[in-house]
Design a protein around this motif. Structure first.
Motif, PDB file in Angstrom:
ATOM      1  N   LEU A 136       0.832  -1.199   0.000  1.00  0.00           N
ATOM      2  CA  LEU A 136       0.000   0.000   0.000  1.00  0.00           C
ATOM      3  C   LEU A 136       0.863   1.244   0.000  1.00  0.00           C
ATOM      4  O   LEU A 136       1.889   1.318   0.651  1.00  0.00           O
ATOM      5  N   SER A 137       0.422   2.260  -0.753  1.00  0.00           N
ATOM      6  CA  SER A 137       1.128   3.524  -0.817  1.00  0.00           C
ATOM      7  C   SER A 137       0.593   4.476   0.237  1.00  0.00           C
ATOM      8  O   SER A 137      -0.538   4.364   0.673  1.00  0.00           O
ATOM      9  N   SER A 179       2.024   1.124  -6.129  1.00  0.00           N
ATOM     10  CA  SER A 179       1.352   0.321  -5.114  1.00  0.00           C
ATOM     11  C   SER A 179       1.510  -1.169  -5.378  1.00  0.00           C
ATOM     12  O   SER A 179       1.205  -1.995  -4.514  1.00  0.00           O
ATOM     13  N   PRO A 226      -5.045   2.420  -5.940  1.00  0.00           N
ATOM     14  CA  PRO A 226      -3.953   1.454  -5.881  1.00  0.00           C
ATOM     15  C   PRO A 226      -4.387   0.104  -6.433  1.00  0.00           C
ATOM     16  O   PRO A 226      -5.577  -0.162  -6.629  1.00  0.00           O
TER      17      PRO A 226
END
Length: 221
Positions: free
Chosen positions: A9-10, A68, A148
């Motif tokens: 995850l970003s 992502s 994402p």
């Protein structure tokens, strides 16, 4: 980006809450067996043709935060917080067109230029870096809603300084097996006309491999 890609995850930049974005009436599909669809040439072609018809009617949305699903270092990203592949229909809905500024591949910092040069041929239909109908833009309009890599309900990323890879016609420019169909099993490829999409899906031949169609739902990251 493919089915087996690991997802990290970003971080999300500050901006409007996801509830402020209009996603009413947008649906996604989930495949029960995407590997069979990607592995069978006839099914892959049928899926791409279906996506092409949705694109032709302006009802296909594409949004994928590349970083992502593929590790890109801060040094490679350079001045950008995210690398995003998207299409004009997504930007028409969520971006201010006056804040899009086209850039040339050769003018990009070396890190992100080298990444695109190596990665894009794996995704494009003809194996080139930037075939016709694909162009690069910076966005200076503040936080931009982008999604994402995920399957199902997703955390919304609000990109502050993204580099956008804008694909005018994804069904023509991008590889079905290597890009489009893996992305279609989830929110990264979504559809704004559920009734038309249901008809197209039923007639495509890939419907038996789809587990559900549902409205997308965004949650704060």
């Amino acid at each position: 980006m493919a089915c087996c890609t690991a997802i990290c995850l970003s971080a999300c930049s500050k901006g409007p809450a996801p509830a402020a974005y209009d996603v009413d009436g947008i649906v996604e599909i989930l495949f029960s067996d995407i590997d069979t669809v990607c592995g069978d040439g006839k099914l892959t072609s049928a899926g791409v043709e279906m996506l092409g018809r949705m694109q032709d009617s302006g009802d296909l949305l594409l949004s994928i935060v590349v970083d992502s699903s593929i590790e890109i270092t801060k040094e490679e990203l350079g001045p950008y917080d995210h690398l995003v592949v998207t299409n004009p229909e997504w930007l028409d809905r969520f971006a201010a067109s006056s804040e899009l500024h086209e850039v040339n591949l050769d003018s990009l910092p070396a890190g992100i230029r080298d990444f695109l040069t190596a990665q894009m041929p794996l995704w494009t239909a003809d194996g080139s870096v930037l075939p016709g109908g694909i162009h690069l833009c910076e966005y200076s309009g503040g936080p931009l809603l982008v999604l994402p890599a995920n399957v199902g309900y997703v955390d919304a990323v609000q990109a502050a300084d993204p580099l956008l890879v804008i694909v005018d016609d994804p069904a023509s420019a991008m590889s079905g097996k290597g890009f489009l169909l893996p992305l279609s099993s989830g929110t990264n490829l979504a559809f704004t006309n559920p009734e038309k999409f249901q008809v197209e899906l039923n007639e495509s031949g890939i419907q038996p491999y789809v587990s559900s169609i549902r409205r997308i739902k965004l949650q704060a990251g």
